[in-house]
Design a protein around this motif. Structure first.
Motif, PDB file in Angstrom:
ATOM      1  N   VAL A 208      25.940  22.345  45.941  1.00  0.00           N
ATOM      2  CA  VAL A 208      25.436  21.906  44.640  1.00  0.00           C
ATOM      3  C   VAL A 208      24.256  22.758  44.194  1.00  0.00           C
ATOM      4  O   VAL A 208      24.260  23.338  43.103  1.00  0.00           O
ATOM      5  N   THR A 209      23.229  22.852  45.042  1.00  0.00           N
ATOM      6  CA  THR A 209      22.000  23.557  44.648  1.00  0.00           C
ATOM      7  C   THR A 209      22.060  25.056  44.912  1.00  0.00           C
ATOM      8  O   THR A 209      21.260  25.815  44.357  1.00  0.00           O
ATOM      9  N   LYS A 210      22.957  25.492  45.780  1.00  0.00           N
ATOM     10  CA  LYS A 210      23.161  26.898  46.142  1.00  0.00           C
ATOM     11  C   LYS A 210      22.062  27.482  47.034  1.00  0.00           C
ATOM     12  O   LYS A 210      22.103  28.665  47.370  1.00  0.00           O
ATOM     13  N   VAL A 211      21.065  26.677  47.429  1.00  0.00           N
ATOM     14  CA  VAL A 211      20.041  27.192  48.339  1.00  0.00           C
ATOM     15  C   VAL A 211      20.557  27.150  49.766  1.00  0.00           C
ATOM     16  O   VAL A 211      21.475  26.395  50.094  1.00  0.00           O
ATOM     17  N   ASP A 212      19.954  27.982  50.650  1.00  0.00           N
ATOM     18  CA  ASP A 212      20.342  27.901  52.051  1.00  0.00           C
ATOM     19  C   ASP A 212      19.730  26.635  52.657  1.00  0.00           C
ATOM     20  O   ASP A 212      18.524  26.438  52.627  1.00  0.00           O
ATOM     21  N   ARG A 213      20.590  25.757  53.165  1.00  0.00           N
ATOM     22  CA  ARG A 213      20.130  24.507  53.759  1.00  0.00           C
ATOM     23  C   ARG A 213      20.105  24.575  55.288  1.00  0.00           C
ATOM     24  O   ARG A 213      19.534  23.713  55.954  1.00  0.00           O
ATOM     25  N   LEU A 214      20.715  25.613  55.827  1.00  0.00           N
ATOM     26  CA  LEU A 214      20.706  25.834  57.280  1.00  0.00           C
ATOM     27  C   LEU A 214      20.807  27.327  57.532  1.00  0.00           C
ATOM     28  O   LEU A 214      21.784  27.962  57.142  1.00  0.00           O
ATOM     29  N   THR A 215      19.779  27.885  58.148  1.00  0.00           N
ATOM     30  CA  THR A 215      19.781  29.309  58.485  1.00  0.00           C
ATOM     31  C   THR A 215      19.361  29.477  59.940  1.00  0.00           C
ATOM     32  O   THR A 215      18.353  28.912  60.368  1.00  0.00           O
ATOM     33  N   SER A 216      20.149  30.231  60.660  1.00  0.00           N
ATOM     34  CA  SER A 216      19.792  30.612  62.023  1.00  0.00           C
ATOM     35  C   SER A 216      19.766  32.129  62.088  1.00  0.00           C
ATOM     36  O   SER A 216      20.582  32.803  61.445  1.00  0.00           O
ATOM     37  N   GLY A 217      18.831  32.648  62.852  1.00  0.00           N
ATOM     38  CA  GLY A 217      18.710  34.094  62.917  1.00  0.00           C
ATOM     39  C   GLY A 217      18.192  34.580  64.243  1.00  0.00           C
ATOM     40  O   GLY A 217      17.686  33.805  65.063  1.00  0.00           O
ATOM     41  N   MET A 218      18.332  35.873  64.435  1.00  0.00           N
ATOM     42  CA  MET A 218      17.797  36.538  65.622  1.00  0.00           C
ATOM     43  C   MET A 218      17.116  37.825  65.178  1.00  0.00           C
ATOM     44  O   MET A 218      17.651  38.569  64.358  1.00  0.00           O
TER      45      MET A 218
END
Length: 336
Positions: A208-218
């Motif tokens: 709906v909002t198009k924002v990242d609601r879950l981000t995982s990174g290394m």
């Protein structure tokens, strides 16, 4: 240190300003919150009155034109960080701007140019680097207390689905990576004392909002050190930071939103017992990082000591965030 306190002006009436930063900086002996500006004159007047701020302004431009205001705190939505900070610097004000300093590293570079052009100081407001628990954590890591450090792991999450909240507006810089993932990036660079060489990320966007609601990174750092992190705006509130070495583990239980009225602690574990028998605890008295951050900025303005983290550091942090966004789109490791 000059006796005359720095008079601060605040751009807008953001929640973080009203509840955290202004009350903290009002306790400073080095600076005073002297004015607050809003595009709504009545809101500015009411907010200033509630917080005991002497002056209010019905526009940002009115406050920036006030010769009494020497420094500005900018907690506006992310897309307004660079344009209003540049405007304030060109009006002769020093600026402490909320994180993330910009939406891209290229945009942040405009602040480097503005600082050179105006002679005014600008810095990004990562308050955690001014908290005793993080200062000590970095000292232990870089002093070899954990042996050879191999990894750092960070979790930072809260639950917010309101589409009218600025953190859920994609077109003005909302989303988890900008809002809280930036802390994982900044603290890993702070603890390791180095810059990553490449990054990889996975990202889930709200339909709906198009924002990242879950981000995982290394993040891959020199000497085979790694940061892994997860940030989310739609899971149960939680935060933790852990640094692992070959001789010990360091944990910061409340790394980013520690209550300034309560003691904090870090845990140092030698790993001798999986149930925690080898854990030693270091406790720190209550400390307000927003107050410490403001005072450090004032000391830089007065020429007492330089900023530990000048505007160039903010550009480097944004380069990492840029690369994480690129990786989420490409599905590949991305260099900086």
């Amino acid at each position: 240190m000059a006796e005359k306190p720095v008079l601060w002006g605040v751009l807008g009436a953001a929640k973080i300003a009203r509840l955290k930063v202004i009350p903290a900086m009002q306790r400073s002996a080095l600076g005073k919150i002297h004015g607050l500006a809003s595009r709504d004159a009545e809101r500015a007047r009411a907010t200033a009155a509630d917080l005991g701020i002497p002056k209010s302004y019905g526009s940002y431009e009115e406050m920036l034109a006030d010769p009494e205001i020497e420094a500005v705190y900018n907690p506006l939505p992310n897309h307004l960080h660079v344009p209003l900070t540049v405007q304030a610097m060109e009006a002769g004000k020093h600026v402490l701007c909320e994180k993330p300093i910009a939406l891209t590293a290229d945009e942040a570079s405009a602040l480097v140019a503005a600082q050179a052009r105006t002679g005014k100081i600008c810095a990004e407001a990562f308050m955690v680097r001014h908290h005793p628990q993080w200062i000590r954590a970095r000292e232990l890591v870089q002093g070899g207390a954990l042996g050879i450090v191999r990894s750092m792991n960070v979790h930072f999450a809260y639950h917010l689905t309101d589409p009218t909240n600025v953190r859920n507006m994609a077109d003005i810089g909302g989303g988890g990576l900008y809002d809280i993932g930036c802390y994982a990036v900044a603290t890993s660079r702070y603890v390791f004392g180095a810059e990553p060489t490449r990054v990889v990320a996975l990202m889930d966007r709200d339909p709906v909002t198009k924002v990242d609601r879950l981000t995982s990174g290394m993040l891959a750092f020199p000497d085979n050190r790694q940061l892994t992190f997860t940030c989310s705006t739609q899971v149960v509130p939680y935060q933790r930071a852990v640094v692992m070495g070959d001789k010990g583990r360091l944990e910061v239980p409340v790394p980013f939103n520690a209550d300034p009225t309560k003691p904090t602690r870090i845990l140092i574990d030698d790993g001798s017992d999986l149930y925690g028998a080898g854990i030693k605890v270091e406790e720190f008295p209550p400390s307000d990082p927003y107050l410490n951050q403001g005072d450090a900025f004032v000391r830089a303005i007065r020429g007492v000591e330089p900023l530990a983290y000048p505007i160039g550091d903010a550009v480097l942090n944004m380069k990492v965030i840029d690369a994480l966004f690129r990786s989420a789109d490409s599905g590949r490791w991305e260099g900086l």
